[in-house]
Motif scaffolding. Structure first.
Motif, PDB file in Angstrom:
ATOM      1  N   GLY A   1       7.837   1.824  50.501  1.00 31.37           N
ATOM      2  CA  GLY A   1       7.916   1.175  49.202  1.00 31.37           C
ATOM      3  C   GLY A   1       8.357   2.121  48.101  1.00 31.37           C
ATOM      4  N   LEU A   2       8.584   1.534  46.926  1.00 33.88           N
ATOM      5  CA  LEU A   2       9.028   2.307  45.765  1.00 33.88           C
ATOM      6  C   LEU A   2       7.865   2.599  44.837  1.00 33.88           C
ATOM      7  CD1 LEU A   2      12.435   0.809  44.551  1.00 33.88           C
ATOM      8  CD2 LEU A   2      12.039   3.062  45.517  1.00 33.88           C
ATOM      9  N   ARG A   3       7.957   3.747  44.158  1.00 29.34           N
ATOM     10  CA  ARG A   3       6.943   4.107  43.161  1.00 29.34           C
ATOM     11  C   ARG A   3       7.644   4.566  41.890  1.00 29.34           C
ATOM     12  NH1 ARG A   3       1.636   8.009  43.457  1.00 29.34           N
ATOM     13  NH2 ARG A   3       1.720   8.769  41.315  1.00 29.34           N
ATOM     14  N   PHE A   4       7.307   3.921  40.775  1.00 30.84           N
ATOM     15  CA  PHE A   4       7.811   4.295  39.460  1.00 30.84           C
ATOM     16  C   PHE A   4       6.677   4.952  38.672  1.00 30.84           C
ATOM     17  CE2 PHE A   4      10.382   0.768  40.881  1.00 30.84           C
ATOM     18  CZ  PHE A   4      11.669   1.105  40.493  1.00 30.84           C
ATOM     19  N   ASP A   5       6.921   6.138  38.148  1.00 28.53           N
ATOM     20  CA  ASP A   5       5.970   6.827  37.288  1.00 28.53           C
ATOM     21  C   ASP A   5       6.585   6.923  35.904  1.00 28.53           C
ATOM     22  OD1 ASP A   5       3.810   7.747  39.212  1.00 28.53           O
ATOM     23  OD2 ASP A   5       5.576   8.588  40.174  1.00 28.53           O
ATOM     24  N   PHE A   6       5.864   6.434  34.880  1.00 26.47           N
ATOM     25  CA  PHE A   6       6.424   6.489  33.547  1.00 26.47           C
ATOM     26  C   PHE A   6       5.322   6.679  32.506  1.00 26.47           C
ATOM     27  CE2 PHE A   6       5.747   2.080  34.685  1.00 26.47           C
ATOM     28  CZ  PHE A   6       5.206   1.477  33.562  1.00 26.47           C
ATOM     29  N   THR A   7       5.739   7.096  31.307  1.00 29.08           N
ATOM     30  CA  THR A   7       4.786   7.332  30.220  1.00 29.08           C
ATOM     31  C   THR A   7       5.129   6.473  29.022  1.00 29.08           C
ATOM     32  OG1 THR A   7       6.113   9.158  29.296  1.00 29.08           O
ATOM     33  CG2 THR A   7       4.450   9.732  30.939  1.00 29.08           C
ATOM     34  N   LEU A   8       4.090   6.120  28.255  1.00 26.68           N
ATOM     35  CA  LEU A   8       4.252   5.388  27.006  1.00 26.68           C
ATOM     36  C   LEU A   8       3.222   5.919  26.009  1.00 26.68           C
ATOM     37  CD1 LEU A   8       4.680   1.740  28.365  1.00 26.68           C
ATOM     38  CD2 LEU A   8       6.426   3.089  27.180  1.00 26.68           C
ATOM     39  N   PRO A   9       3.531   5.888  24.710  1.00 33.78           N
ATOM     40  CA  PRO A   9       2.641   6.484  23.713  1.00 33.78           C
ATOM     41  C   PRO A   9       1.370   5.664  23.472  1.00 33.78           C
ATOM     42  CG  PRO A   9       4.468   5.385  22.639  1.00 33.78           C
ATOM     43  CD  PRO A   9       4.766   5.351  24.091  1.00 33.78           C
ATOM     44  N   VAL A  10       0.268   6.363  23.318  1.00 38.72           N
ATOM     45  CA  VAL A  10      -1.003   5.718  22.995  1.00 38.72           C
ATOM     46  C   VAL A  10      -0.953   5.185  21.572  1.00 38.72           C
ATOM     47  CG1 VAL A  10      -3.475   6.096  22.656  1.00 38.72           C
ATOM     48  CG2 VAL A  10      -2.286   7.175  24.595  1.00 38.72           C
TER      49      VAL A  10
END
Length: 260
Positions: free
Chosen positions: A250-259
């Motif tokens: 499977g695929l895994r996406f790791d990402f960030t977003l601001p609190v």
């Protein structure tokens, strides 16, 4: 080209190098524009040709059976829906490219946003015998544009539903990571345990109109722009994203977003 062995010659050499770099950049931009235009034309041509073909058949056969006519009209409608989706996605990407769209920033409740998406796709999940496991902190608030953030999670979910395979599981989780040299960030993991993709495709998944399996992707009704929208929307929020294959599949996406 030869330059004098002094300060003036060094400056002239640097100017020439900068000029050549600028020329190369412009040529690359022109190439990408031509490629994008060709891709857009190609993607628009398919649904337009289908709609035209069905309507011509109906118009040229006045005595066509009502059941056949209804079937053709339904296919026309389906193709028009695909066309509308494609135009919406192109419009959104153009706005992301041309100017900041986050004029209306707000605190977005990601837990309720993901729950909303889960409810919307529940029928599709059931049809594919898929599970969606959400493990998000209750206080998960992100500062940003709700419409763009919706596009991020909706496109990731749609991508997994379309390509992960029957009987697979989608998992969404997040954790808070404080930074000493900047704002705090939410670190998200979005993954499925489907078939994944060949390693040589990974670096190109966020390209516009890039498809691992072109025939199957068009059959599934995708526009080829979903993951490009995901990446651009996350970058617009000051985050980062990367993709890899899970060791177990499977695929895994790791990402960030601001609190918020």
């Amino acid at each position: 080209m030869h330059f004098s062995n002094d300060e003036l010659g060094e400056i002239a050499e640097r100017i020439i190098k900068l000029y050549r770099q600028l020329q190369n950049t412009r040529q690359e931009q022109d190439r990408l524009k031509r490629q994008l235009t060709q891709n857009v034309a190609h993607e628009l041509k398919t649904p337009v040709a289908s709609i035209q073909g069905y309507l011509e058949t109906i118009l040229n056969n006045p005595k066509i059976e009502e059941t056949t006519k209804e079937q053709f009209l339904k296919r026309c409608y389906a193709q028009s829906e695909r066309l509308s989706s494609l135009l919406r996605d192109i419009s959104l990407l153009n706005r992301l490219d041309d100017a900041p769209v986050q004029k209306s920033r707000e605190c977005v409740d990601i837990v309720s946003l993901v729950a909303e998406i889960q409810k919307e796709v529940s029928l599709q999940l059931e049809e594919h015998d898929m599970l969606m496991v959400v493990s998000l902190p209750e206080d998960l608030m992100v500062e940003g544009n709700r419409s763009l953030l919706y596009s991020v999670f909706r496109n990731l979910v749609d991508n997994s539903i379309a390509y992960a395979g029957v009987g697979t599981t989608i998992e969404i989780s997040a954790e808070l990571a404080s930074q000493t040299d900047g704002p705090s960030l939410w670190y998200f993991t979005f993954s499925d345990n489907g078939q994944g993709v060949e390693p040589h495709h990974l670096s190109r998944l966020f390209e516009r109109f890039y498809r691992v399996d072109k025939g199957r992707s068009r059959k599934m009704g995708g526009t080829g722009l979903g993951l490009a929208i995901v990446k651009n929307a996350i970058l617009e929020h000051g985050g980062t994203i990367n993709v890899r294959n899970n060791p177990e599949g499977g695929l895994r996406f790791d990402f960030t977003l601001p609190v918020a």
